[in-house]
Design a protein around this motif. Structure first.
Motif, mmCIF file in Angstrom:
data_model
loop_
_atom_site.group_PDB
_atom_site.id
_atom_site.type_symbol
_atom_site.label_atom_id
_atom_site.label_comp_id
_atom_site.label_asym_id
_atom_site.label_seq_id
_atom_site.Cartn_x
_atom_site.Cartn_y
_atom_site.Cartn_z
ATOM 1 N N TYR A 38 0.870 -1.176 0.000
ATOM 2 C CA TYR A 38 0.000 0.000 0.000
ATOM 3 C C TYR A 38 0.898 1.214 0.000
ATOM 4 N N GLY A 39 0.756 2.044 -1.008
ATOM 5 C CA GLY A 39 1.631 3.201 -1.140
ATOM 6 C C GLY A 39 0.897 4.526 -1.027
ATOM 7 N N LEU A 40 1.654 5.588 -1.231
ATOM 8 C CA LEU A 40 1.109 6.941 -1.146
ATOM 9 C C LEU A 40 -0.025 7.141 -2.152
ATOM 10 N N ALA A 41 0.110 6.610 -3.344
ATOM 11 C CA ALA A 41 -0.949 6.750 -4.360
ATOM 12 C C ALA A 41 -2.240 6.077 -3.889
ATOM 13 N N ASP A 42 -2.122 4.957 -3.186
ATOM 14 C CA ASP A 42 -3.306 4.285 -2.640
ATOM 15 C C ASP A 42 -3.988 5.162 -1.598
ATOM 16 N N ALA A 43 -3.195 5.761 -0.716
ATOM 17 C CA ALA A 43 -3.747 6.635 0.324
ATOM 18 C C ALA A 43 -4.415 7.857 -0.312
ATOM 19 N N GLU A 44 -3.772 8.429 -1.306
ATOM 20 C CA GLU A 44 -4.357 9.592 -1.983
ATOM 21 C C GLU A 44 -5.662 9.219 -2.682
ATOM 22 N N ALA A 45 -5.719 8.041 -3.304
ATOM 23 C CA ALA A 45 -6.952 7.585 -3.960
ATOM 24 C C ALA A 45 -8.059 7.364 -2.926
ATOM 25 N N PHE A 46 -7.710 6.781 -1.778
ATOM 26 C CA PHE A 46 -8.674 6.592 -0.694
ATOM 27 C C PHE A 46 -9.246 7.944 -0.271
ATOM 28 N N LEU A 47 -8.377 8.907 -0.036
ATOM 29 C CA LEU A 47 -8.817 10.230 0.417
ATOM 30 C C LEU A 47 -9.664 10.921 -0.651
ATOM 31 N N HIS A 48 -9.271 10.804 -1.899
ATOM 32 C CA HIS A 48 -10.040 11.399 -2.989
ATOM 33 C C HIS A 48 -11.435 10.769 -3.063
ATOM 34 N N GLY A 49 -11.521 9.468 -2.847
ATOM 35 C CA GLY A 49 -12.799 8.761 -2.885
ATOM 36 C C GLY A 49 -13.780 9.228 -1.824
ATOM 37 N N LEU A 50 -13.273 9.791 -0.745
ATOM 38 C CA LEU A 50 -14.161 10.283 0.312
ATOM 39 C C LEU A 50 -15.008 11.450 -0.169
ATOM 40 N N ASP A 51 -14.533 12.165 -1.195
ATOM 41 C CA ASP A 51 -15.308 13.281 -1.735
ATOM 42 C C ASP A 51 -16.631 12.811 -2.328
ATOM 43 N N ASP A 52 -16.691 11.563 -2.780
ATOM 44 C CA ASP A 52 -17.900 11.003 -3.390
ATOM 45 C C ASP A 52 -18.753 10.220 -2.402
ATOM 46 N N GLN A 53 -18.344 10.182 -1.154
ATOM 47 C CA GLN A 53 -19.063 9.424 -0.138
ATOM 48 C C GLN A 53 -20.433 10.055 0.134
ATOM 49 N N ASP A 54 -21.473 9.262 0.136
ATOM 50 C CA ASP A 54 -22.830 9.734 0.416
ATOM 51 C C ASP A 54 -23.022 9.809 1.933
ATOM 52 N N PRO A 55 -23.220 11.010 2.497
ATOM 53 C CA PRO A 55 -23.336 11.127 3.958
ATOM 54 C C PRO A 55 -24.570 10.435 4.535
ATOM 55 N N LEU A 56 -25.491 10.001 3.684
ATOM 56 C CA LEU A 56 -26.645 9.248 4.180
ATOM 57 C C LEU A 56 -26.308 7.785 4.422
ATOM 58 N N THR A 57 -25.252 7.286 3.781
ATOM 59 C CA THR A 57 -24.928 5.859 3.887
ATOM 60 C C THR A 57 -23.514 5.576 4.374
ATOM 61 N N ALA A 58 -22.669 6.598 4.470
ATOM 62 C CA ALA A 58 -21.277 6.357 4.864
ATOM 63 C C ALA A 58 -20.712 7.559 5.621
ATOM 64 N N ALA A 59 -19.780 7.269 6.509
ATOM 65 C CA ALA A 59 -19.057 8.303 7.257
ATOM 66 C C ALA A 59 -17.681 7.748 7.592
ATOM 67 N N THR A 60 -16.661 8.550 7.373
ATOM 68 C CA THR A 60 -15.290 8.106 7.628
ATOM 69 C C THR A 60 -14.605 9.110 8.544
ATOM 70 N N PHE A 61 -13.891 8.573 9.532
ATOM 71 C CA PHE A 61 -13.213 9.406 10.521
ATOM 72 C C PHE A 61 -11.729 9.045 10.607
ATOM 73 N N ALA A 62 -10.894 10.063 10.628
ATOM 74 C CA ALA A 62 -9.506 9.879 11.030
ATOM 75 C C ALA A 62 -9.518 9.803 12.552
ATOM 76 N N ILE A 63 -8.790 8.854 13.102
ATOM 77 C CA ILE A 63 -8.635 8.753 14.555
ATOM 78 C C ILE A 63 -7.339 9.480 14.873
ATOM 79 N N GLU A 64 -7.467 10.571 15.599
ATOM 80 C CA GLU A 64 -6.320 11.451 15.829
ATOM 81 C C GLU A 64 -5.963 11.523 17.306
ATOM 82 N N HIS A 65 -4.685 11.339 17.587
ATOM 83 C CA HIS A 65 -4.141 11.491 18.934
ATOM 84 C C HIS A 65 -3.565 12.901 19.033
ATOM 85 N N PRO A 66 -3.789 13.614 20.134
ATOM 86 C CA PRO A 66 -3.361 15.016 20.190
ATOM 87 C C PRO A 66 -1.853 15.241 20.000
ATOM 88 N N GLN A 67 -1.019 14.321 20.468
ATOM 89 C CA GLN A 67 0.423 14.491 20.290
ATOM 90 C C GLN A 67 0.945 13.829 19.015
#
Length: 177
Positions: free
Chosen positions: A48-77
Motif C-alpha cells: 500500500y503506497g502513497l498513491a493508494d492513500a491519496e486515492a482513498f482520500l479522494h474517494g471520500l469526496d464522493d461518499q454519500d453522507p446518508l450511507t457512509a461516514a469516515t473518521f480519522a482517529i487522531e491522537h493530540p500528540q
C-alpha cells in the motif's frame, strides 16, 4: 432524525475523530503498508503506497453522507493513528470498519473511538443497529467490538481480504442502540 452534519468532529478523553484530509496521506500510507495492519481488513491491499492513500482520500469526496461516514482517529500528540468508518454493506446495512497503526495497538484507542462513533451513529445519524465482522485470526478486534457493545451473531462468513489475496473466515457481530 436531525440534519446530518457533513463533517462531524467527535471527541473522546484521549482522541479526536474528524474527517480525513489530504495531509493525512503519508501517515495512512505508512501504517497501511504494514502487512499485519492490511491483512486484518477487507479492503486494504498490500503493498500500500502513497498513491493508494491519496486515492482513498479522494474517494471520500464522493461518499454519500446518508450511507457512509469516515473518521480519522487522531491522537493530540501523535496525529493520525488510524481510520474508522461506517458504510453500507452488500445487504445495505450499516457496517463499521477500522484499523490502527501498529504502534497504537493494545492501548484501548480502537474501543474508545468505536464507542464514541457509535454514540454519534445512533444520536446524530439515526442508526439503530450496526453490523461488524472480524477475521477469526484477529481476536483482538473481537475484544474491541465486544467492549464497544457488539454481540456475536453466531454467523461465520468467508470475507475477502485484499492484502491476503484470498477469503478468510470472519465472525459476524451486531450492535443495537
Amino acid at each position: 432524525m436531525c440534519a446530518i452534519e457533513l463533517e462531524p468532529v467527535l471527541s473522546t478523553e484521549r482522541l479526536r475523530l474528524r474527517r480525513p484530509r489530504k495531509s493525512d496521506a503519508e501517515r495512512i500510507a505508512a501504517f497501511c503498508n504494514d502487512f499485519d495492519v492490511a491483512r486484518m481488513t477487507t479492503r486494504i491491499p498490500h503493498p500500500y503506497g502513497l498513491a493508494d492513500a491519496e486515492a482513498f482520500l479522494h474517494g471520500l469526496d464522493d461518499q454519500d453522507p446518508l450511507t457512509a461516514a469516515t473518521f480519522a482517529i487522531e491522537h493530540p500528540q501523535d496525529g493520525l493513528v488510524g481510520v474508522m468508518g461506517f458504510y453500507a454493506n452488500e445487504a445495505g446495512r450499516t457496517e463499521i470498519g477500522y484499523w490502527l497503526g501498529r504502534p497504537y495497538w493494545g492501548q484501548g484507542y480502537a474501543t474508545e473511538a468505536a464507542r464514541r462513533a457509535l454514540v454519534w451513529a445512533s444520536r446524530d445519524w439515526g442508526r439503530r443497529f450496526v453490523m461488524a465482522g472480524h477475521f477469526s485470526d484477529n481476536p483482538a478486534s473481537g475484544e474491541v467490538l465486544c467492549k464497544a457493545g457488539f454481540l456475536y451473531t453466531g454467523e461465520v462468513r468467508l470475507l475477502a481480504s485484499a492484502a491476503r489475496g484470498e477469503d478468510a473466515p470472519a465472525r459476524m457481530m451486531v450492535w443495537l442502540a
